[in-house]
Design a protein around this motif. Structure first.
Motif, short mmCIF file in Angstrom:
data_model
loop_
_atom_site.label_atom_id
_atom_site.label_comp_id
_atom_site.label_asym_id
_atom_site.label_seq_id
_atom_site.Cartn_x
_atom_site.Cartn_y
_atom_site.Cartn_z
N VAL A 20 -4.99 2.46 9.37
CA VAL A 20 -3.48 3.14 9.77
C VAL A 20 -4.35 4.41 10.36
O VAL A 20 -3.12 4.41 11.43
N PRO A 31 -11.77 10.89 6.75
CA PRO A 31 -12.48 9.00 5.90
C PRO A 31 -11.19 7.77 7.22
O PRO A 31 -9.92 8.10 7.31
N ILE A 33 -7.42 5.16 6.45
CA ILE A 33 -6.61 4.79 5.60
C ILE A 33 -6.69 3.67 6.19
O ILE A 33 -6.31 3.62 7.06
N ARG A 56 2.33 11.49 -11.50
CA ARG A 56 2.64 12.78 -10.14
C ARG A 56 4.13 12.29 -10.12
O ARG A 56 4.61 12.57 -8.85
N ARG A 61 4.32 0.88 -4.62
CA ARG A 61 4.76 1.07 -3.37
C ARG A 61 5.28 -0.83 -2.97
O ARG A 61 5.48 -0.96 -3.15
N HIS A 164 -4.67 5.08 -6.14
CA HIS A 164 -4.71 5.78 -5.19
C HIS A 164 -3.58 4.16 -4.20
O HIS A 164 -2.64 4.39 -3.28
N THR A 168 -0.05 4.35 -2.13
CA THR A 168 0.04 4.00 -1.14
C THR A 168 -0.25 3.07 -0.73
O THR A 168 0.08 2.58 0.64
N CYS A 170 -2.86 1.93 0.15
CA CYS A 170 -3.84 2.16 1.73
C CYS A 170 -5.34 2.13 0.48
O CYS A 170 -5.20 2.95 -0.99
N LEU A 172 -9.17 4.79 0.96
CA LEU A 172 -9.72 5.62 2.36
C LEU A 172 -10.99 5.46 2.05
O LEU A 172 -12.18 5.41 0.99
N PHE B 164 -15.21 15.44 4.46
CA PHE B 164 -13.59 15.50 4.12
C PHE B 164 -14.10 15.60 2.22
O PHE B 164 -13.07 16.26 1.44
N ASP B 174 -6.62 16.32 -3.89
CA ASP B 174 -6.99 14.61 -4.18
C ASP B 174 -6.49 14.17 -3.53
O ASP B 174 -5.75 14.12 -2.06
N ASP B 175 -7.09 12.65 -3.29
CA ASP B 175 -6.84 11.86 -1.88
C ASP B 175 -5.11 11.45 -1.84
O ASP B 175 -5.29 10.96 -0.62
N ILE B 176 -4.38 11.21 -3.16
CA ILE B 176 -3.29 10.60 -3.16
C ILE B 176 -2.21 11.27 -1.92
O ILE B 176 -1.73 11.13 -1.11
N TYR B 178 -3.01 13.73 -0.25
CA TYR B 178 -3.78 13.36 1.74
C TYR B 178 -3.53 12.30 2.81
O TYR B 178 -2.68 11.93 3.04
N THR B 179 -3.23 11.18 1.82
CA THR B 179 -2.71 9.61 2.10
C THR B 179 -1.23 9.51 2.50
O THR B 179 -0.99 9.31 3.48
N LEU B 180 -0.79 9.95 1.22
CA LEU B 180 0.97 10.58 1.70
C LEU B 180 1.23 11.37 2.26
O LEU B 180 2.90 10.55 3.46
N HIS B 182 0.19 10.57 5.33
CA HIS B 182 0.34 9.74 6.51
C HIS B 182 1.33 8.57 6.54
O HIS B 182 1.38 8.09 6.60
N LEU B 183 2.14 9.20 5.61
CA LEU B 183 3.57 7.90 5.10
C LEU B 183 3.73 6.97 5.88
O LEU B 183 3.93 5.93 6.67
N GLU B 185 2.63 6.72 9.23
CA GLU B 185 1.58 5.35 9.72
C GLU B 185 1.70 4.71 8.89
O GLU B 185 1.61 3.47 9.49
N ILE B 186 1.87 4.38 7.73
CA ILE B 186 1.69 3.44 6.45
C ILE B 186 2.73 2.73 6.83
O ILE B 186 2.70 1.63 7.42
N GLU B 187 4.31 2.98 7.17
CA GLU B 187 5.16 2.26 7.12
C GLU B 187 5.04 1.51 8.79
O GLU B 187 6.02 0.66 8.59
#
Ligand code: SF4
Lengths: 475, 205
Positions: A20, A31, A33, A56, A61, A164, A168, A170, A172, B164, B174-176, B178-180, B182-183, B185-187
């Motif tokens: 991604v 890393p 995605i 959170r 998703r 995670h 998401t 996804c 990492l 990283f 934390d990772d979540i 970071y990844t969100l 890039h939402l 791109e995920i979509e």
């Protein structure tokens, strides 16, 4: 791997298809995605992830990409007369109830104990046809590597990663190196997929695959059934690998045809033509290759306290020399160096686990058990991997063969593979087990585990000691 | 949200063995809880306690000579099961770093996500550390993540860490999140790649 070559390994192909971010150059060493197609969950490693999502205030998703079941801590002795289940402790029951509640809250279909598809997560997902070649698959369970048998990139993750993926879809990841494990030739009679993978781990050691994804190749793999391939890939993690892969072929496609979640009609044809592209290109380079000859592999048995401590059944336990880890392992196992492993007395036999609880495993074990009886004072359990396996085995009369031979015939679950549900060894007991881990206490505190194939386990149950299955008919 | 990982100085607990698996770190029968805390009492349970529940004097955690926030161990630490309960139990007990000559893949990942720093040193360096700590249990060493250094009286040892991961630890990110970030791109990925949903199709059968 050579980044300038356009020839790719199977691993690289699946990886590239799921990137991604960042696509192309990655100067900062971020890393990747990586998109995840399938997520498998069970009661033990998910509750904290669901709670994290709640804390959170994030939605889950893609609940529709999840397969959920209960397997690790559920009783396998069936229902009580009043229809209830007898859990070993209230905590296990609370954990199972938490999974039901979480699945309901987040809209996940759960294959609970009333479902025709309940069973060990790594047995039911393939049965459902939920694992397709080229997919990325994760589960909060290290034996997720099982699904590499379909040419899917499948690996175990921790609970933070479960959360995670919930949030998401996804993960990492940093790319792994690739190791080809080639097994050419024809297995001797009585030698199974389990023996191949135990021989591989004995050769490379339990840390030998760290940082790698394995790809199993060679004629012995190509001629193997899907069930055997799952057994091999299942234990990739015991060699330290992140995942194990086998390129999909006609055997894979035949297995997947008409499974509940397999593509149908025109979609099927489209899928198969894509799946056929999922193989390592002829010029692609692996970072490492190891080769084993199938003819040279014997029925294997572990003598120590990790899966790499294994020898052929005709061999001797190695000398300790100055290896204190080995000396300690042999002390725990109550074995002596430089003595034959055959004829070691066994108290309990466990046929089950995500490594060896499928139809092929039960058929071969039943064939041996037929017309015999387990040895005196032997406790022997057969725990089918899923409701579907159980039903099929009962229809084929295998369950009756086991029962007549003095085996316990159980409900599906992880059972004595992990000893969370009350099925466990007593301190000091020796168990010939078809599971995948012989760590100290894995099958019960103080228990001693000898990892073997299903026919070796069945033979040990009947004889009361470890015996070479290749000479079974001559006994 | 995790706390930023700071440089710290501590004594070490030497567990001089290879292939410490997560079944030893926390046996499966203690995985029945639904929270991340409260695992310290069962850390290394079957090695730490005798059959009657009393502490096993032969196990290093019960040796009054040793204490500290750093666990020292051999090759392939954390192999086996993917249970994140292993780093949870180690941090709940008070460990902040594990120094070993190598780590199993999943354990390393899990540890990094729980503010537990896996420090891989060269086998001869680890050996020398064992010797030094066993000779002088009061020995203190410093772990400096920003400079990727372990400071010992014998000298400074460098270690590698994914850049990283290092930033995440230093900043307490934390990772979540970071990844969100890039939402989009995920979509976009999901628009072009559709895979068969599994639960929906089962419901509709
Ligand atoms: S059968 Fe054993 S190895 Fe497989 S998922 Fe269950 S506990 Fe894990």
């Amino acid at each position: 791997m050579n980044p300038h070559s356009s020839a790719k390994t199977l691993y690289q192909k699946i990886w590239d298809q799921h990137v991604v971010h960042p696509k192309g150059e990655n100067p900062e060493g971020l890393p990747t995605i990586l998109y995840i197609d399938r997520h498998l969950i069970h009661e033990v490693t998910s509750p904290q992830a669901f709670q994290g999502l709640r804390d959170r205030q994030l939605p889950l998703r893609h609940p529709e990409k999840i397969i959920a079941t209960m397997d690790h801590s559920i009783p396998t002795i069936g229902k009580q007369p009043d229809g209830s289940l007898k859990f070993t402790d209230p905590q296990a029951e609370a954990q199972v109830n938490a999974l039901s509640k979480n699945c309901q809250e987040f809209g996940i279909t759960l294959h609970d104990l009333t479902s025709d598809y309940q069973g060990i997560i790594h047995v039911i997902a393939p049965e459902l046809g939920a694992i397709h070649p080229g997919m990325t698959v994760v589960c909060g369970d290290s034996h997720t590597s099982t699904h590499g048998a379909f040419g899917a990139l499948a690996h175990g993750i921790g609970t933070s990663e479960v959360e995670h993926v919930f949030a998401t879809q996804c993960l990492l990841q940093n790319p792994s190196k690739s190791m080809e494990i080639r097994i050419d030739g024809k297995l001797a009679s009585g030698v199974t997929a389990k023996d191949i993978i135990l021989a591989v781990i004995a050769k490379i050691g339990v840390g030998g695959g760290t940082g790698y994804v394995f790809e199993y190749t060679g004629s012995a793999i190509q001629n193997m059934s899907m069930e055997g391939r799952m057994t091999v890939c299942n234990m990739s993690i015991e060699g330290g690998a992140r995942a194990g892969l086998i390129a999909p072929d006609d055997i894979t496609f035949a297995y997947l045809k008409d499974k509940p979640f397999s593509p149908k009609g025109a979609e099927w044809d489209k899928a198969v033509s894509f799946w056929k592209t999922l193989k390592t290109d002829p010029n692609a380079v692996y970072d490492k290759t190891i080769v084993l000859k199938a003819e040279e592999i014997e029925p294997m048995v572990t003598y120590g306290t990790n899966p790499g401590m294994a020898v052929g059944i005709s061999q001797c336990i190695p000398p300790t020399n100055s290896d204190s880890e080995l000396a300690e392992a042999l002390n725990y196992m109550q074995l002596s160096p430089d003595t034959p492993i055959a004829n070691t007395p066994i108290d309990v036999v466990f046929i089950g686990s995500c490594t060896n609880s499928r139809m092929e495993d039960l058929r071969i074990a039943a064939k041996l058990a037929k017309g015999h009886h387990v040895a005196e004072n032997m406790r022997a359990l057969v725990v089918p991997g899923s409701q579907e396996v159980k039903k099929q085995a009962e229809a084929e009369g295998l369950s009756q063969i086991f029962i007549d031979a003095g085996f316990e015939w159980r409900e599906p679950g992880c059972s004595m593979c992990i000893a969370m549900n009350g099925d466990q060894l007593e301190p000091g007991q020796a168990c010939a087990s078809t599971s995948n881990r012989n760590f100290k206490g894995r099958q019960g505190q103080g228990g001693r585990t000898f990892l073997v194939s299903p026919p070796m386990a069945a033979a040990a149950a009947i004889k009361g000691y470890l015996t070479d299955i290749r000479y079974w008919n001559q006994n | 949200m995790p706390q930023p990982f700071m440089t710290f100085t501590s004594r070490c607990v030497p567990l001089n063995e290879e292939n410490i698996d997560t079944d030893q770190i926390i046996p499966a029968r203690f995985l029945k809880g639904t929270s991340r805390t409260g695992l310290r009492k069962n850390l290394f349970n079957d090695r730490r306690y005798q059959d009657d529940g009393t502490p096993n004097p032969a196990f290093v955690l019960n040796n009054p000579k040793y204490a500290g926030q750093i666990l020292l161990s051999g090759d392939n630490f954390g192999c086996g099961s993917s249970r994140e309960h292993a780093p949870w139990a180690l941090t709940d007990y008070g460990f902040r770093a594990i120094i070993a000559s190598s780590f199993a893949d999943i354990f390393k990942n899990n540890a990094l996500k729980n503010n537990l720093l896996p420090v891989a040193l060269k086998p001869n360096e680890v050996k020398a550390l064992f010797k030094a700590v066993e000779a002088n249990p009061a020995l203190e060493i410093t772990i400096d993540l920003a400079d990727q250094q372990v400071l010992t009286p014998q000298g400074t040892l460098m270690f590698d860490i994914d850049p990283f991961r290092k930033q995440c630890l230093l900043k307490g990110k934390d990772d979540i999140g970071y990844t969100l970030g890039h939402l989009n791109e995920i979509e976009a990925y999901e628009q072009t790649h559709q895979s068969t949903p599994v639960s929906l199709s089962l419901k509709s059968q």
